[in-house]
Each structure stands twice: as C-alpha cells, then as structure tokens.
Design a protein around this motif. Structure first.
Motif, PDB file in Angstrom:
ATOM      1  N   ASN A  38      -7.980  -6.462   0.376  1.00  0.00           N
ATOM      2  CA  ASN A  38      -9.138  -6.721  -0.342  1.00  0.00           C
ATOM      3  C   ASN A  38      -9.832  -6.942  -0.607  1.00  0.00           C
ATOM      4  O   ASN A  38     -11.406  -6.693   0.061  1.00  0.00           O
ATOM      5  N   ARG A  64     -12.275  -4.613   2.411  1.00  0.00           N
ATOM      6  CA  ARG A  64     -12.350  -3.508   1.808  1.00  0.00           C
ATOM      7  C   ARG A  64     -14.448  -4.292   1.164  1.00  0.00           C
ATOM      8  O   ARG A  64     -15.189  -3.245   0.382  1.00  0.00           O
ATOM      9  N   ALA A 111       0.643   3.013   6.009  1.00  0.00           N
ATOM     10  CA  ALA A 111       0.571   2.538   4.721  1.00  0.00           C
ATOM     11  C   ALA A 111      -0.360   2.126   4.303  1.00  0.00           C
ATOM     12  O   ALA A 111      -2.160   1.945   3.726  1.00  0.00           O
ATOM     13  N   ARG A 141      -3.684   4.155   5.931  1.00  0.00           N
ATOM     14  CA  ARG A 141      -3.969   4.621   3.996  1.00  0.00           C
ATOM     15  C   ARG A 141      -4.837   3.702   3.198  1.00  0.00           C
ATOM     16  O   ARG A 141      -5.469   4.889   2.891  1.00  0.00           O
ATOM     17  N   HIS A 142      -4.561   2.674   3.417  1.00  0.00           N
ATOM     18  CA  HIS A 142      -5.244   2.201   2.069  1.00  0.00           C
ATOM     19  C   HIS A 142      -6.905   1.951   2.600  1.00  0.00           C
ATOM     20  O   HIS A 142      -8.258   2.440   1.524  1.00  0.00           O
ATOM     21  N   HIS A 201      -1.076   7.551  -1.758  1.00  0.00           N
ATOM     22  CA  HIS A 201      -2.062   7.877  -2.762  1.00  0.00           C
ATOM     23  C   HIS A 201      -2.558   6.888  -1.968  1.00  0.00           C
ATOM     24  O   HIS A 201      -2.988   6.125  -2.028  1.00  0.00           O
ATOM     25  N   ARG A 202      -4.491   6.494  -2.158  1.00  0.00           N
ATOM     26  CA  ARG A 202      -5.291   5.978  -1.454  1.00  0.00           C
ATOM     27  C   ARG A 202      -5.470   4.737  -3.195  1.00  0.00           C
ATOM     28  O   ARG A 202      -6.128   5.769  -3.622  1.00  0.00           O
ATOM     29  N   ALA A 203      -5.543   3.819  -2.245  1.00  0.00           N
ATOM     30  CA  ALA A 203      -6.143   3.165  -4.033  1.00  0.00           C
ATOM     31  C   ALA A 203      -6.997   2.476  -4.220  1.00  0.00           C
ATOM     32  O   ALA A 203      -7.761   1.928  -2.960  1.00  0.00           O
ATOM     33  N   GLU A 204      -7.859   2.790  -4.826  1.00  0.00           N
ATOM     34  CA  GLU A 204      -9.679   1.385  -4.767  1.00  0.00           C
ATOM     35  C   GLU A 204      -8.626  -0.899  -4.563  1.00  0.00           C
ATOM     36  O   GLU A 204      -9.476  -0.395  -3.583  1.00  0.00           O
ATOM     37  N   ARG A 205      -7.826  -0.596  -4.890  1.00  0.00           N
ATOM     38  CA  ARG A 205      -7.401  -2.210  -4.769  1.00  0.00           C
ATOM     39  C   ARG A 205      -6.298  -2.725  -4.630  1.00  0.00           C
ATOM     40  O   ARG A 205      -5.713  -1.516  -5.484  1.00  0.00           O
ATOM     41  N   LEU A 206      -5.891  -3.003  -4.082  1.00  0.00           N
ATOM     42  CA  LEU A 206      -4.106  -3.366  -4.524  1.00  0.00           C
ATOM     43  C   LEU A 206      -4.079  -4.377  -5.061  1.00  0.00           C
ATOM     44  O   LEU A 206      -5.486  -5.297  -5.429  1.00  0.00           O
ATOM     45  N   PRO A 233       1.090  -1.459   0.168  1.00  0.00           N
ATOM     46  CA  PRO A 233      -0.140   0.077  -0.097  1.00  0.00           C
ATOM     47  C   PRO A 233       0.968   0.926  -0.039  1.00  0.00           C
ATOM     48  O   PRO A 233       1.886   1.391   1.071  1.00  0.00           O
TER      49      PRO A 233
END
Lengths: 325, 332
Positions: free
Chosen positions: B203, B206, B224, B227-228, A267-272, A263
């Motif tokens: 994932n 989420r 991190a 943050r995600h 920035h914040r991603a929608e999905r990793l 991660p």
C-alpha cells in the motif's frame, strides 16, 4: 479418541529479565488421516508448537504447563531416549530446508535404508539390506523421483531442491509414522515444485492414513491441503475450525484481517486491507486480548480480560465479540 | 498521455552472461572448456513513466540479473538499455542522472548498515548527491522522508536492529527515496515479510507512486503480489521473457503454456481442497538450456518444431508471446 491431543500447552523461556511465555495454553487435537493446518505470522508460535509436540524445544525453552497426549499416552515429559524412539517411528518430521535434514556425506539410499532398519517395530523381523534397498527404491519411486533405481546412489547435492524435498518426505514416511509434523515444507521451493510437493503430501498421507500437522505461513497452501486450521497470534490460538469456515467466514478480527491482506489473483484491488502495527513482542504483551491494540473492533472488555476460545458459527474464536453472557 | 513521451527505461535485446568456469588448473587437468551461463537472453521491454512493470519467474530465471542491469550494476554483453532517451552507461556517468534511479532489496536485514543510525542511513544519499548541505536542512529532509514512510524523527535516532522486518523495509524505502529518484528497481521487496506487513508495504509503495509519480521495475516470484502492483508485466523462463503485455490481459487470459502452468500452480484461497493435476518436469539447469524453446521439455503442446527452433515473439490479443503453439494456433 484423537491421535494427538494438546491441552493447555504452555511453553516458557526463562531469561535474565524474567520468564517469557511463548505459548499460552494451546489446545488442539488431530485425528488419524486428518490434516490440521497451523498458520500465523513469524513469531506467532506455530513452529514452537510443533517443536514442543516433538520434544525438540531448544533449551532454555521448557513446557511449563499442560499436557500432550499421543495415542492416549502422555508424551510431554518422556525421557529423551523414549522420545527419540517415538520420533521417527511414530511421529515423522519434515522441515523447511531439505539440505539441513539430509546428511551430505551419505547417499540418499543409505539414509533411507538406515531409517527403515532403525525404526522397524520390534515385532517385525530385521529388514535385510537387500530388502531395505528394494523398499527404498519403491519409496523413491512413490515420491516421484525419476529413475529411482539409479538415483538411489546419488548424494543430496546431486539432486535439485524439489527432488531433495521429495527424498525428505520419503524419509519421513518410510517408517510409516502415525503423525507427521511438517514445518513449512514448501516454503523454500518454487511454485511449480511446491504444487508437486503439496499433491504428493496429500496423496501419501491419504494412502497411509497419516495425521498431519502442517505448519505454514501460506494461507493458500492451507486452503488446498488442510481439513481444519488453527490460526495463531502472539503465542495463542486465535481461531480454530474447518478450513472452509475459517477462510470464507472468519470469526476472529485477526483472521479476517489476515485473509483480507492477501492479494488476490482474481482481481486487482485499489488498496489491500492492512492490519496496522505489528505483533507484540513476548516481553511487551498487552493486557487483555493480545490483538486488541491492532483490532478494528476493540471494545472495553478486550483491554482487560483475555478471551478463551468460544463457539463462533462453524469455528471457535478467542474473541469477546462471541461472548454471549 | 502524450505518445511522444519516451519510456522511462527501455531494454533492447539485452543479454548478460556469467562466466562460471572452474579455475584454470582444474580445467586443464580435467580437459574442460570454459563454461558460460547465459542468465539473460535478448530481453526487450519498456517501462512507461509513472507505471509499474513487473518481472515474474521462478528462481534462476534471470529476473534479479535484469534488476541489476537496469540500474547499471552490470553492463550488458549485448543489446542496449536506454534510460530517458539516453544510453544507460552515459546516464550513469552523470551524478544528476544517477540519483534519479535507485533500488530496494529483498532482505531488509542485510541491506541496512547495522552500525549506522537510521537518520544517517537516510541522510547518506542526500549528502552524497549534495541535495542539501547545511546540517539542519539535511535533518529536515530526513524527517520528512521518515514521515513519508510512516516513521517518526524519533525512530531516526535508533539502529536498524531495533526495528521489525516491515519497519526496516520502510527504512530501505526512505533511503531509496532520499535521492529524489523517478525510477525505482524493487527486487522482491516483500518476500521476506509476513502477509499483513506485506500489505502495509505494498500500500505504501502504491501511495508513494501516485504521490511522487514514481516508475517501478518490480521483481517478484509471487504472482498475487504482481497482480496487485503491475500495470504491465513480463513472465520469464530461463533468461527469456516468454510472455509480456498488460497485466490485466495476461491474468485474464494467459497464452503461454508456462504462464498457464504458473497461474495454475499457485495455491489459492478460492480453491479450498482442490485436487490438482500435477504438471510434469522441473526447471532445467540454466547451464545447459534445452535447444529450441527452453520450455519444451515441460510443455504439453511441444512438437518437433519446438524442440529445434527458438520461438520469436508474436502478438496475440495485445500480448506478446514467444511460443510456436500460440503462433500456429495450436494452443486451443
């Protein structure tokens, strides 16, 4: 001549159900003053590589092939007493947990002076107790222990985790080794303490021109500390090269997947991006490239032949995508 | 979003302490007083339904204690916790409310019973809350829970030791979801996992949140990861929240000196070979917190007021910060 050369190092564990090959033809070199990062996920063989170089493989693990040369001399089959003399004096070690490295029954000062007195080169004069104590205080001061002259008589339990790891670094460096093998030196520490320890390691090794093999799972630590990096997967080196190239332009699909799955703070991603599946177990290694069952770019050749390290841009990658024959 | 909707969980000036005194005889002999560790000190936050609130901080800052307070495993010494408009203690008293909150732990090796098959581990909450009674019905539910976390019914017949760390964490998640909760407390759910597996689990979490409308209290030391995951977050230091607000705002422009220190301390892929300016000091012992602002011994902006007076929260740019320097505009 590089300070450390590892050629085709293979480590095996004989078990009742057959021989497990935990490291398969590992090749790497480290120069004086250079930091080589070794990254990989649990079970990739990164700590085992360090242990094999130090001659600290747990039986029944054994070196089944290849050579390890240190300062031009083979050290892979040295008798235990000669290897012990080499360790500590010429090759220093730092482990993850400072509490297992430090002896809880002795003051840190005693541990430092004993290490220095034991590992003095025969050509040097024996270090007097008073001189050793002065040097120990100087070392504690260098690694940033406040009020070193008083703290030298402290026992390990009286120090905080970060201070203990500083003492461990002082212990590893006080014999002025040419090579330092640091296995997850900051993993047990909080980020603000980790930052201190990384800075300290970088400074100390630069000042003493020490070569460092930094084993960690933390790509961020590698990015900041290492000159070159070896990425390990399932007992093999998947990619090796300058740290900038491996991070910015990875040539092996595994390295690329690993980088993308971290991660970002920016920035914040929608999905990793995730690498599906898990690393294969030693007793169930797939044929061909060991990464092919999880690889997004797999093709015919990957399922049959095992790729060797091939030049790929600024790095070397063990991947058929880079074979041009 | 309706403004009238109450938050999923709200804590109002919650405090919690541990008694860490030596045994009474030892205390009498050495004439020591009782010793009290204030692990959580007047912490207030609220979590909007369907969102993720994260608590970040270093070891010993009290974040795991809050996790346990939030599901009612500890009772606060002071302040109130409100779950869906009801006091948490009275909500816990009703099984119907209790099943709506659950917890996922850090260590997937320690949190699963090694002697139980996976399908029994997952079926236990279903049976306990009588969400299904006929064996066939229970098995159908277990099967769909396993499918939700990316496992199969065949995996249900195995024991936890047959799985990797990432798969075990999937099992923990399936068990947590078995009681059909709305609110999940996740205490460092990926800290024991490798990064590529961590990505899978984050994932999954989420996806589940979106699909099931879950609310998360997410505890982590990894900025991190936070943050995600986080919509809003609180930064903790020695039992207090020093900065809280929208995650976007805090990561874009951190205000509290401790938040800045933390963000600066993380080794980052973007900064290859950077030289650091080391920050001074270490975490003080929570047994003897410094007077005034607990961060003042390490703070570059500390002055006389910081050493004596505990800062209250002020709002600065949509973010709430407990810092005299920010309040006085001394933070540049």
């Amino acid at each position: 001549m590089p300070l450390l050369e590892v050629d085709d190092l293979t480590v095996e564990f004989p078990t009742r159900r057959g021989v497990l090959r935990a490291l398969d033809r590992i090749a790497l070199t480290i120069d004086s003053g250079e930091v080589l990062g070794v990254v990989g996920e649990s079970g990739a063989g990164k700590s085992l590589t360090g242990a094999a170089i130090m001659g600290l493989l747990e039986p029944p693990g054994r070196i089944a092939g290849g050579e390890i040369r240190f300062e031009g001399q083979r050290i892979d089959h040295l008798p235990p007493d000669r290897m012990r003399r080499l360790r500590g004096r010429r090759i220093g070690m730092i482990f993850q947990d400072p509490l297992t490295t430090l002896n809880p029954l002795y003051t840190i000062g005693r541990q430092l002076t004993e290490t220095m007195q034991t590992h003095m080169r025969p050509s040097d004069m024996r270090l007097s107790d008073a001189a050793a104590r002065r040097q120990a205080i100087a070392w504690l001061d260098q690694v940033g222990i406040p009020a070193a002259a008083q703290r030298i008589d402290a026992y390990p339990h009286e120090l905080s985790g970060g201070q203990r790891q500083r003492v461990v670094i002082a212990l590893a460096l006080c014999a002025e080794p040419a090579l330092l093998i640091a296995d997850e030196p900051t993993t047990a520490l909080d980020v603000s303490i980790q930052a201190h320890i990384i800075t300290l390691l970088k400074r100390m090794t630069r000042e003493h021109n020490t070569a460092v093999m930094l084993v960690t799972h933390d790509m961020g630590v590698i990015a900041e500390t290492a000159d070159r990096v070896a990425v390990m997967y399932a007992g093999r080196i998947a990619e090796i090269g300058p740290v900038r190239a491996v991070i910015r332009a990875p040539a092996h699909p595994y390295t690329a997947g690993l980088m993308a799955s971290i991660p970002s703070l920016e920035h914040r991603a929608e999905r990793l991006r995730q690498i599906d599946g898990a690393m294969p177990r030693l007793d169930a290694m797939p044929a061909g490239c060991r990464f092919h069952p999880r690889c997004p770019r797999v093709f015919d050749r990957c399922t049959t032949g095992q790729p060797e390290l091939l030049p790929a841009g600024a790095t070397q990658a063990a991947c058929w995508l880079h074979a041009h024959d | 979003m309706r403004m009238t909707e109450p938050p999923m969980l709200e804590t109002i000036a919650v405090s919690y302490g541990f008694d860490v005194s030596k045994p009474i005889l030892q205390r009498l002999v050495s004439r020591q007083r009782r010793q009290h560790l204030r692990a959580v000190d007047e912490v207030s936050f609220s979590i909007r339904r369907g969102s993720t609130f994260a608590l970040v901080g270093e070891s010993g800052c009290g974040k795991s204690t809050i996790a346990r307070l939030a599901v009612g495993l500890y009772k606060p010494d002071g302040g109130r916790i409100v779950f869906e408009g009801q006091a948490l203690s009275s909500a816990r008293a009703q099984p119907a409310m209790r099943r709506r909150m659950n917890m996922i732990f850090q260590d997937p090796y320690a949190s699963l019973n090694p002697r139980w098959r996976v399908r029994d581990i997952i079926a236990e909450p279903i049976r306990a809350f009588r969400l299904a009674t006929r064996p066939g019905e229970v098995q159908t539910r277990v099967g769909s829970l396993l499918a939700q976390v990316g496992l199969t019914m065949r995996d249900g017949a195995k024991f936890p030791h047959e799985f990797s760390g990432g798969q075990r964490q999937r099992i923990s998640i399936a068990r947590a979801l078995a009681s059909e909760p709305d609110f999940l407390v996740c205490d460092e759910p990926t800290s024991a996992l490798d990064v590529s597996v961590q990505a899978q689990i984050l994932n999954l979490m989420r996806d589940l949140q979106r699909r099931l409308g879950l609310t998360y209290l997410f505890i982590s030391h990894n900025l991190a990861v936070v943050r995600h995951m986080a919509d809003t977050l609180g930064i903790m230091y020695l039992g207090r929240i020093v900065e809280q607000g929208s995650a976007e705002a805090i990561f874009r422009s951190p205000r509290h000196p401790y938040t800045r220190l933390l963000l600066d301390a993380i080794p980052d892929l973007e900064q290859i070979g950077r030289a650091r300016i080391p920050v001074g000091g270490e975490l003080p012992s929570p047994l003897f917190p410094p007077p005034g602002c607990p961060f003042h011994p390490r703070c570059p902006l500390a002055n006389a007021r910081c050493r004596t007076e505990k800062p209250g929260h002020v709002t600065a740019g949509g973010v709430s910060v407990a810092c005299h320097a920010v309040a006085e505009g001394r933070d540049g």
